[in-house]
Motif scaffolding. Structure first.
Motif, mmCIF file in Angstrom:
data_model
loop_
_atom_site.group_PDB
_atom_site.id
_atom_site.type_symbol
_atom_site.label_atom_id
_atom_site.label_comp_id
_atom_site.label_asym_id
_atom_site.label_seq_id
_atom_site.Cartn_x
_atom_site.Cartn_y
_atom_site.Cartn_z
ATOM 1 N N CYS A 184 16.164 14.673 -12.619
ATOM 2 C CA CYS A 184 14.924 15.315 -12.602
ATOM 3 C C CYS A 184 13.831 14.225 -12.299
ATOM 4 C CB CYS A 184 14.567 16.424 -13.802
ATOM 5 S SG CYS A 184 13.476 17.438 -13.434
ATOM 6 N N PRO A 185 13.732 13.632 -11.168
ATOM 7 C CA PRO A 185 12.644 12.536 -11.061
ATOM 8 C C PRO A 185 11.393 13.214 -10.673
ATOM 9 C CG PRO A 185 14.116 12.864 -8.917
ATOM 10 C CD PRO A 185 14.773 13.792 -9.824
ATOM 11 N N PRO A 186 10.254 12.553 -10.847
ATOM 12 C CA PRO A 186 9.160 12.940 -10.520
ATOM 13 C C PRO A 186 8.731 13.240 -9.066
ATOM 14 C CG PRO A 186 8.932 10.616 -10.888
ATOM 15 C CD PRO A 186 10.567 11.011 -11.353
ATOM 16 N N PRO A 187 7.994 13.991 -8.781
ATOM 17 C CA PRO A 187 7.649 14.454 -7.226
ATOM 18 C C PRO A 187 7.554 13.224 -6.442
ATOM 19 C CG PRO A 187 5.911 15.279 -8.519
ATOM 20 C CD PRO A 187 6.726 14.796 -9.393
ATOM 21 N N ASP A 188 7.741 13.369 -5.157
ATOM 22 C CA ASP A 188 7.581 12.271 -4.346
ATOM 23 C C ASP A 188 5.996 12.268 -4.025
ATOM 24 O OD1 ASP A 188 7.649 10.258 -2.502
ATOM 25 O OD2 ASP A 188 8.895 11.328 -1.118
ATOM 26 N N GLU A 189 5.473 11.028 -3.903
ATOM 27 C CA GLU A 189 4.028 10.786 -3.949
ATOM 28 C C GLU A 189 3.934 10.593 -2.076
ATOM 29 O OE1 GLU A 189 1.423 11.176 -5.916
ATOM 30 O OE2 GLU A 189 2.616 11.188 -7.902
ATOM 31 N N SER A 190 4.768 10.070 -1.437
ATOM 32 C CA SER A 190 4.643 9.965 -0.404
ATOM 33 C C SER A 190 3.842 10.747 0.887
ATOM 34 C CB SER A 190 5.779 9.127 0.556
ATOM 35 O OG SER A 190 6.887 10.375 0.480
ATOM 36 N N PRO A 191 4.397 12.163 0.783
ATOM 37 C CA PRO A 191 3.908 12.968 1.455
ATOM 38 C C PRO A 191 2.276 13.655 1.157
ATOM 39 C CG PRO A 191 5.356 14.239 0.259
ATOM 40 C CD PRO A 191 5.461 12.527 -0.128
ATOM 41 N N ASN A 207 8.159 18.836 -16.465
ATOM 42 C CA ASN A 207 7.020 18.900 -17.734
ATOM 43 C C ASN A 207 7.501 18.545 -19.163
ATOM 44 O OD1 ASN A 207 4.898 19.082 -15.835
ATOM 45 N ND2 ASN A 207 4.916 21.213 -15.751
ATOM 46 N N LEU A 208 8.640 19.182 -19.333
ATOM 47 C CA LEU A 208 9.230 19.046 -20.816
ATOM 48 C C LEU A 208 9.755 17.721 -20.877
ATOM 49 C CD1 LEU A 208 10.368 20.218 -23.242
ATOM 50 C CD2 LEU A 208 12.272 20.933 -22.091
ATOM 51 N N LEU A 209 10.485 16.928 -19.717
ATOM 52 C CA LEU A 209 10.809 15.762 -19.987
ATOM 53 C C LEU A 209 9.615 14.610 -20.314
ATOM 54 C CD1 LEU A 209 12.757 13.486 -19.597
ATOM 55 C CD2 LEU A 209 12.806 13.731 -17.174
ATOM 56 N N GLY A 260 -6.523 11.432 1.063
ATOM 57 C CA GLY A 260 -8.003 11.802 0.428
ATOM 58 C C GLY A 260 -7.598 12.960 -0.636
ATOM 59 N N LYS A 261 -6.586 13.313 -0.834
ATOM 60 C CA LYS A 261 -6.254 14.344 -1.615
ATOM 61 C C LYS A 261 -5.779 13.925 -2.966
ATOM 62 C CE LYS A 261 -3.929 18.737 -2.469
ATOM 63 N NZ LYS A 261 -2.749 19.686 -1.998
ATOM 64 N N ARG A 262 -6.444 14.111 -4.171
ATOM 65 C CA ARG A 262 -6.228 13.760 -5.426
ATOM 66 C C ARG A 262 -5.885 14.424 -6.451
ATOM 67 N NH1 ARG A 262 -12.045 11.103 -7.074
ATOM 68 N NH2 ARG A 262 -12.420 13.161 -6.351
ATOM 69 N N GLY A 263 -5.564 14.146 -7.507
ATOM 70 C CA GLY A 263 -4.885 15.029 -8.601
ATOM 71 C C GLY A 263 -3.377 14.696 -8.784
ATOM 72 N N ARG A 264 -3.106 15.520 -9.649
ATOM 73 C CA ARG A 264 -1.625 15.575 -10.228
ATOM 74 C C ARG A 264 -0.803 16.442 -9.528
ATOM 75 N NH1 ARG A 264 1.537 17.652 -14.434
ATOM 76 N NH2 ARG A 264 2.913 16.071 -15.485
ATOM 77 N N LEU A 265 0.419 15.836 -8.909
ATOM 78 C CA LEU A 265 1.297 16.692 -8.104
ATOM 79 C C LEU A 265 2.083 17.564 -8.968
ATOM 80 C CD1 LEU A 265 2.907 14.262 -5.506
ATOM 81 C CD2 LEU A 265 1.044 16.016 -5.050
ATOM 82 N N LYS A 266 2.223 18.795 -8.459
ATOM 83 C CA LYS A 266 2.642 19.857 -9.232
ATOM 84 C C LYS A 266 4.180 19.281 -9.639
ATOM 85 C CE LYS A 266 4.059 24.886 -9.342
ATOM 86 N NZ LYS A 266 4.190 26.078 -8.658
#
Length: 220
Positions: A103-110, A126-128, A114-120
């Motif tokens: 269950c890897p973290p979401p891909d940051e490349s796409p 989240n539990l991991l 200019g958009k900031r913040g934590r990807l969903k």
């Protein structure tokens, strides 16, 4: 190990075999269930500890009278020696590593420029991350003898405050909030000492302290 004629080790083994055969579960959910089984195994391992095979004092052994001062530690179940705790901690981390690969973290490349913040993230992710970031808190019961396996008691103590908020909303003054918390704290402490709310309130209006508040231990 048996509890009330139930072979707990066998039951856990059966659950693990079912998880291995189950094909419909997502990898992340399967990893989360394995972590929960690990925590259950840790708790069961603690129930077999006594003064002969751990650092627990003799006063916490079964069928032995416990002093009230040690009651909190005895109820929590003691703690594991470092030699026993370290293998469980390493196994805990290995399971989280396996879960991280499934269950890897979401891909940051796409991410849009200019958009900031934590990807969903998914609930499993989240539990991991919480299990990893708060490892010390999750496994604190292994190292601190008076910390119980769960935080059920803490949640129960906070429950009435939440009920008050839902029914009546917020308090109109800080003084009112302090009075409410003082009353709830008094009643909760009396209940833990085996005294009913009626008895506790009767003593309160009589201007008397409960017996447990007059002991030397209460001043410790």
């Amino acid at each position: 190990m048996k509890i009330e004629n139930i072979d707990v080790d066998s039951a856990i083994g059966s659950v693990k075999k079912l998880l291995e055969k189950e094909r419909d579960l997502s990898p992340s959910l399967k990893a989360a269930l394995e972590v929960l089984l690990l925590l259950v195994a840790m708790l069961l391992n603690r129930t077999t500890l006594n003064s002969k095979n751990s650092s627990k004092p003799p006063s916490s052994d079964p069928n032995r009278e416990k002093s009230s001062r040690k009651g909190e530690i005895a109820d929590a179940g003691g703690r594991l020696p470092a030699t026993d705790a370290d293998p469980w901690r390493q196994r805990y981390r290995r399971l989280l590593e396996e879960a991280d690969s499934e269950c890897p973290p979401p891909d940051e490349s796409p991410r849009e420029e200019g958009k900031r913040g934590r990807l969903k993230r998914s609930k499993a992710r989240n539990l991991l991350e919480r299990l990893r970031h708060f490892e010390h808190d999750v496994l604190r019961f292994m190292d601190v003898e008076y910390v119980p396996f769960t935080n059920n008691q803490g949640e129960n103590d906070l429950r009435m405050t939440k009920v008050q908020q839902k029914i009546s909303g917020c308090f109109r003054s800080m003084e009112g909030a302090k009075i409410f918390c003082r009353v709830r704290s008094y009643l909760s402490t009396c209940r833990k000492q085996g005294m009913s709310a009626t008895e506790a309130l009767a003593l309160l209006f009589q201007g008397k302290n409960p017996a447990f508040m007059d002991t030397e231990e209460a001043q410790f």
